[in-house]
Design a protein around this motif. Structure first.
Motif, short mmCIF file in Angstrom:
data_model
loop_
_atom_site.label_atom_id
_atom_site.label_comp_id
_atom_site.label_asym_id
_atom_site.label_seq_id
_atom_site.Cartn_x
_atom_site.Cartn_y
_atom_site.Cartn_z
N LYS A 62 -5.41 6.67 -13.49
CA LYS A 62 -4.93 5.40 -13.53
C LYS A 62 -5.78 4.45 -13.60
O LYS A 62 -6.98 4.42 -13.17
CB LYS A 62 -4.23 5.27 -11.69
CG LYS A 62 -3.31 4.02 -11.94
CD LYS A 62 -2.67 4.09 -10.79
CE LYS A 62 -2.99 4.41 -9.43
NZ LYS A 62 -2.15 4.17 -8.17
N ASN A 64 -6.51 0.38 -12.61
CA ASN A 64 -5.98 -0.78 -11.76
C ASN A 64 -6.90 -1.94 -12.42
O ASN A 64 -7.95 -1.75 -12.77
CB ASN A 64 -6.42 -0.18 -10.45
CG ASN A 64 -5.64 0.84 -9.95
OD1 ASN A 64 -4.52 1.04 -9.91
ND2 ASN A 64 -6.24 1.73 -9.24
N LYS A 69 -1.73 -1.06 -10.30
CA LYS A 69 -1.46 -0.26 -11.63
C LYS A 69 -1.34 -1.23 -12.81
O LYS A 69 -0.40 -1.77 -12.76
CB LYS A 69 -0.62 0.79 -11.36
CG LYS A 69 -0.52 1.62 -12.79
CD LYS A 69 0.27 2.97 -12.66
CE LYS A 69 1.58 2.65 -12.80
NZ LYS A 69 2.87 3.53 -12.83
N TYR A 72 -3.06 3.58 -17.74
CA TYR A 72 -3.53 5.18 -17.80
C TYR A 72 -4.62 5.11 -18.85
O TYR A 72 -4.53 4.61 -19.95
CB TYR A 72 -2.70 6.12 -17.88
CG TYR A 72 -1.83 6.23 -16.47
CD1 TYR A 72 -2.01 6.91 -15.36
CD2 TYR A 72 -0.54 5.67 -16.58
CE1 TYR A 72 -1.37 7.09 -14.37
CE2 TYR A 72 0.14 5.73 -15.18
CZ TYR A 72 -0.16 6.51 -14.15
OH TYR A 72 0.55 6.36 -13.25
#
Length: 117
Positions: A62, A64, A69, A72
């Protein structure tokens, strides 16, 4: 689909740091609106988080922004990122560019890979 970007992904096999590259953040178009004034965030730092409990991909990583989030690491690069994490390379990610239509944004990250000292 016509709206999908065409992209070749370099897996960086047998590549030793230091090196840099730009990558598209997968899924950022779905999370883009969760951030206020995001189009002004170019250059801001991103962080990585392994997500072994991800139902679709246990190797998912992931990305961030501000502890939320954004998206990806692209599936074609996850093995390389796992290898760099295992080798304890220093990785720095930042927002490089935001483009696309107002309804469908593409977000790109600038990635720096360095040896750990």
């Amino acid at each position: 689909m016509p709206s999908d970007p065409f992209q070749l992904i370099n897996p960086f096999l047998n590549t030793e740091p230091p090196f840099e590259f730009v990558m598209q953040i997968a899924g950022a178009n779905r999370n883009y609106n969760n951030f206020e004034n995001f189009e002004k965030k170019e250059g801001e730092k991103l962080s990585l988080e392994l997500e072994p409990s991800n139902e679709k991909d246990s190797k998912a990583i992931k990305i961030n922004f501000e502890d939320k989030k954004l998206g990806y690491v692209q599936k074609g690069l996850t093995n390389s990122f796992h290898d760099w994490i295992k080798k304890e390379y220093k990785m720095e990610l930042s927002i490089y560019r935001i483009n696309g239509s107002p309804d469908y944004r593409y977000v790109y990250a600038f990635v720096k890979i360095r040896e750990q000292k």
